[in-house]
Scaffold this active site. Structure first.
Site, PDB file in Angstrom:
ATOM      1  N   LYS A  20       0.841  -1.209   0.000  1.00  0.00           N
ATOM      2  CA  LYS A  20       0.000   0.000   0.000  1.00  0.00           C
ATOM      3  C   LYS A  20       0.874   1.257   0.000  1.00  0.00           C
ATOM      4  CE  LYS A  20      -3.659  -2.462   2.400  1.00  0.00           C
ATOM      5  NZ  LYS A  20      -4.286  -2.742   3.704  1.00  0.00           N
ATOM      6  N   ASP A  23     -11.051   2.195   3.494  1.00  0.00           N
ATOM      7  CA  ASP A  23     -11.324   0.755   3.434  1.00  0.00           C
ATOM      8  C   ASP A  23     -12.823   0.501   3.286  1.00  0.00           C
ATOM      9  OD1 ASP A  23      -9.263  -1.140   3.438  1.00  0.00           O
ATOM     10  OD2 ASP A  23      -8.775  -0.775   5.536  1.00  0.00           O
ATOM     11  N   GLN A  25      -4.345  -1.536   9.272  1.00  0.00           N
ATOM     12  CA  GLN A  25      -4.198  -2.909   8.781  1.00  0.00           C
ATOM     13  C   GLN A  25      -4.785  -3.905   9.795  1.00  0.00           C
ATOM     14  OE1 GLN A  25      -2.933  -3.763   5.680  1.00  0.00           O
ATOM     15  NE2 GLN A  25      -3.730  -5.788   6.214  1.00  0.00           N
TER      16      GLN A  25
END
Ligand code: NDP
Length: 280
Positions: free
Chosen positions: A50, A117, A94
């Site tokens: 990422k 997300d 994460q």
């Protein structure tokens, strides 16, 4: 005739190239915060990807590597600070988090317009109300890959295997929004093949190698394999790719299908989040 392979790497590359070109001409750059807690090697690999993607896209990126012992309250404080920073438009925490931290509490603390997300209850609720702000990246990736085949979603029988809040449910909602007739299967579904055999569009997001065999797939179906399984050091999906490709019309490989597209959609969500920040 064997299935056409949907090349997620190629499509993702062109999406990222497009983003890069847009960002090049921007005075203010999209800003993304990456938060990693602990030493999970797989998580570290995902965050590295990422970070690489966001830097290549020309984003401003802040990465936080926190120790396994970080307390819930300290993590909440950090998210609070990141929520306030105007230079940051997206926040990615994460998962999974260490077991002493309540994941839902942490995710819920991210401001909805920074939730790139798309995991907060508000983002998921907006998805159901067809008032999409930031949809989960993997679900967006699946839809993009299906649409890339040219097969119309409207009116098709779509079957989604898996009902997680981050993949299965949002994917099903997005297919429904596009007028597919959607069935969701899960671990308690009896006679799975009875459903999968009828699917014009089959999305498999379970995490079990070879769950979907050739005899479970309708001829000509679009098969999207979201699953990631590590077998003898190699990545494989949930679909018996070599055999299923003999009957499917289109199929995604693992690796090289949904994975790179999810990454591209995260970057696209960050760009969108920057647009949202201007409207607030
Ligand atoms: P979860 O473990 O949260 O969900 C798995 C789902 O599969 C559950 O709903 C479960 O049902 C269902 N399931 C389990 N066994 C069966 C079965 N035999 N038949 C039908 N359904 C079954 O996983 P995620 O949704 O987070 O991820 C799914 C897979 O996708 C994983 O392999 C993950 O690594 C991968 N993934 C890939 C991404 C990518 O970018 N390529 C991104 C995110 C995930 P129940 O609810 O009843 O337990």
């Amino acid at each position: 005739m064997p299935a056409k392979i949907i090349d997620g790497n190629k499509i993702a590359k062109s999406i990222l190239e497009n983003i890069k070109n847009k960002v090049k001409n921007m005075k203010e750059k999209p800003g993304l915060a990456l938060v990693l807690v602990g030493n999970n090697p797989a998580s570290e690999v995902y965050v590295n990807f990422k970070e690489k993607d966001s830097k290549e896209a020309g984003f401003y990126c802040e990465r936080y590597n926190l120790s396994e012992e970080t307390s819930e309250i300290d993590l909440l404080k950090l998210i609070g600070d990141l929520n306030q920073k105007e230079s940051l438009h997206g926040i990615l925490v994460q998962l999974p988090l260490p077991s002493h931290i309540d994941e839902k509490l942490i995710i819920n603390s991210i401001l909805p317009h920074k939730d790139v997300d798309g995991f907060t209850p508000l983002s998921l609720g907006n998805l159901i109300c067809e008032n999409m702000i930031l949809a989960p990246a993997t679900a967006r990736a699946v839809i993009y890959l299906v649409e890339s085949t040219g097969v119309r979603i409207e009116g098709k029988n779509a079957v989604v295997l898996g009902r997680s809040n981050i993949v299965g449910k949002p994917t099903a909602m997005m297919l429904l929004e596009r007028n597919a007739t959607v069935t969701i299967c899960h671990s308690k579904t009896k006679y799975l093949a009875g459903y999968t055999k009828k699917a014009d569009i089959l999305v498999v997001a379970v995490g079990k190698q070879n769950l979907i065999r050739k005899d479970m797939v309708k001829e000509g179906a679009v098969v999207i394999d979201v699953g990631i399984n590590r077998v003898n050091g190699k990545l494989v999906g949930d679909v018996d790719f070599e055999n299923v490709k003999e009957v499917a019309g289109y199929i995604t490989p693992v690796p090289g299908g949904v994975g790179p597209m999810t990454r591209a959609m995260l970057m696209d969500n960050t760009l969108k989040a920057m647009g949202l920040s201007k409207k607030i």
